[in-house]
Design a protein around this motif. Structure first.
Motif, PDB file in Angstrom:
ATOM      1  N   UNK A 130       0.865  -1.180   0.000  1.00 33.07           N
ATOM      2  CA  UNK A 130       0.000   0.000   0.000  1.00 33.07           C
ATOM      3  C   UNK A 130       0.908   1.239   0.000  1.00 33.07           C
ATOM      4  N   UNK A 131       0.878   1.990  -1.090  1.00 34.61           N
ATOM      5  CA  UNK A 131       1.776   3.150  -1.207  1.00 34.61           C
ATOM      6  C   UNK A 131       1.313   4.317  -0.346  1.00 34.61           C
ATOM      7  N   UNK A 132       2.304   5.054   0.155  1.00 35.34           N
ATOM      8  CA  UNK A 132       2.024   6.330   0.828  1.00 35.34           C
ATOM      9  C   UNK A 132       2.807   7.387   0.074  1.00 35.34           C
ATOM     10  N   UNK A 133       2.211   8.540  -0.193  1.00 30.78           N
ATOM     11  CA  UNK A 133       2.962   9.596  -0.883  1.00 30.78           C
ATOM     12  C   UNK A 133       3.093  10.820   0.015  1.00 30.78           C
ATOM     13  N   UNK A 134       4.195  11.508  -0.174  1.00 25.59           N
ATOM     14  CA  UNK A 134       4.556  12.658   0.658  1.00 25.59           C
ATOM     15  C   UNK A 134       5.040  13.792  -0.236  1.00 25.59           C
ATOM     16  N   UNK A 135       4.656  14.993   0.124  1.00 25.17           N
ATOM     17  CA  UNK A 135       5.267  16.175  -0.477  1.00 25.17           C
ATOM     18  C   UNK A 135       6.483  16.513   0.378  1.00 25.17           C
ATOM     19  N   UNK A 136       7.617  16.770  -0.295  1.00 22.31           N
ATOM     20  CA  UNK A 136       8.837  17.048   0.465  1.00 22.31           C
ATOM     21  C   UNK A 136       9.525  18.293  -0.076  1.00 22.31           C
ATOM     22  N   UNK A 137      10.160  19.031   0.821  1.00 23.33           N
ATOM     23  CA  UNK A 137      11.031  20.136   0.401  1.00 23.33           C
ATOM     24  C   UNK A 137      12.372  19.924   1.087  1.00 23.33           C
ATOM     25  N   UNK A 138      13.447  19.992   0.281  1.00 24.66           N
ATOM     26  CA  UNK A 138      14.781  19.778   0.853  1.00 24.66           C
ATOM     27  C   UNK A 138      15.613  21.042   0.680  1.00 24.66           C
ATOM     28  N   UNK A 139      16.687  21.108   1.461  1.00 27.18           N
ATOM     29  CA  UNK A 139      17.685  22.145   1.221  1.00 27.18           C
ATOM     30  C   UNK A 139      18.520  21.627   0.049  1.00 27.18           C
ATOM     31  N   UNK A 140      18.562  22.361  -1.028  1.00 27.82           N
ATOM     32  CA  UNK A 140      19.251  21.888  -2.238  1.00 27.82           C
ATOM     33  C   UNK A 140      18.230  21.553  -3.312  1.00 27.82           C
TER      34      UNK A 140
END
Ligand code: URA
Length: 236
Positions: A130-140
């Motif tokens: 069962x997939x889970x998706x996430x919005x992510x923001x990284x430095x770079x």
């Protein structure tokens, strides 16, 4: 026929005085219509009685979608910090709800609160895919090498082997969508730290068939809809 306050107080969850306050605040509905007085009389049989939209007709399990804000831990109790259960009204803190799938204290987004252990297991077991998706923001910035490393299945410095995962870079620098099939401790933060790209913001968007309802303000919750419940039941 019985008075509404008697029926509700009879569930053991509220005193008569609390029931009066709930009705006054417009939080009680009977057969889909907001109750106007605690003295209304109803026949218990087949009554669709709800508080805050959640049925009190003795259903076995509850399923709530929460838009988790940062600053709450994914636990049912904690000596130092507020937990996600603190975002619920008192009567819903006493019915055995727990978070199906943890998020870090500083992670936001979709959280399912339920007291249905077998369902939580089906949703979370890596074997069920069962997939889970996430919005992510990284430095770079996120690039194709990061994507390839995620797809290959990373082994972290401490030996933790991760299943292949998805990483899609979004147009804004440093932003992307991560798809995971498991949920190890700090997994996304650790995978991206290993790529030299520390996470600065993380929000869960989906879990299997459930998508965060963006009309839910942070810190609020609602019962799952019949469609969402049917989609969860179909997980098998
Ligand atoms: N990965 C993390 O690092 N943190 C979360 O909260 C969820 C996934």
């Amino acid at each position: 026929m019985e008075r509404l306050d008697k029926i509700l107080a009879g569930t053991g969850r509220w005193s008569r005085r609390e029931v009066k306050e709930l009705v006054r605040a417009g939080r009680v509905s009977v057969n889909g219509v907001t109750a106007r007085s605690p003295e209304e009389k109803w026949d218990r049989a087949g009554l669709d009685l709800r508080v805050d939209g959640v049925s009190v007709s003795g259903e076995k399990f509850l399923y709530l979608m929460l838009h988790k804000p940062a600053g709450y831990v994914s636990a049912t109790e904690d000596p130092r910090q507020p937990t996600v259960l603190d975002l619920l009204p008192p009567h819903l803190r006493r019915v055995g709800l727990f978070p199906a799938g943890r998020l870090d204290g500083d992670t936001e987004g979709l959280m399912l609160l339920t007291n249905d252990g077998p369902l939580a297991h089906r949703l979370l077991s890596p074997k069920k895919h069962v997939d889970k998706t996430y919005f992510v923001r990284v430095a770079g910035t996120l690039d194709e090498d990061d994507q390839a490393a995620f797809a290959a299945g990373m082994v972290l410095g401490d030996g933790l082997a991760c299943l292949p995962a998805g990483l899609e870079a979004l147009p804004a620098p440093g932003e992307g969508i991560v798809t995971l099939r498991e949920g190890k401790y700090h997994q996304i933060k650790r995978m991206l730290a290993a790529r030299g790209k520390p996470v600065v913001y993380l929000k869960r968007l989906t879990m299997g068939p459930l998508t965060l309802d963006e009309s839910l303000p942070q810190g609020s919750w609602r019962p799952l809809t019949p469609e969402e419940l049917a989609a969860l039941a179909a997980l098998g």
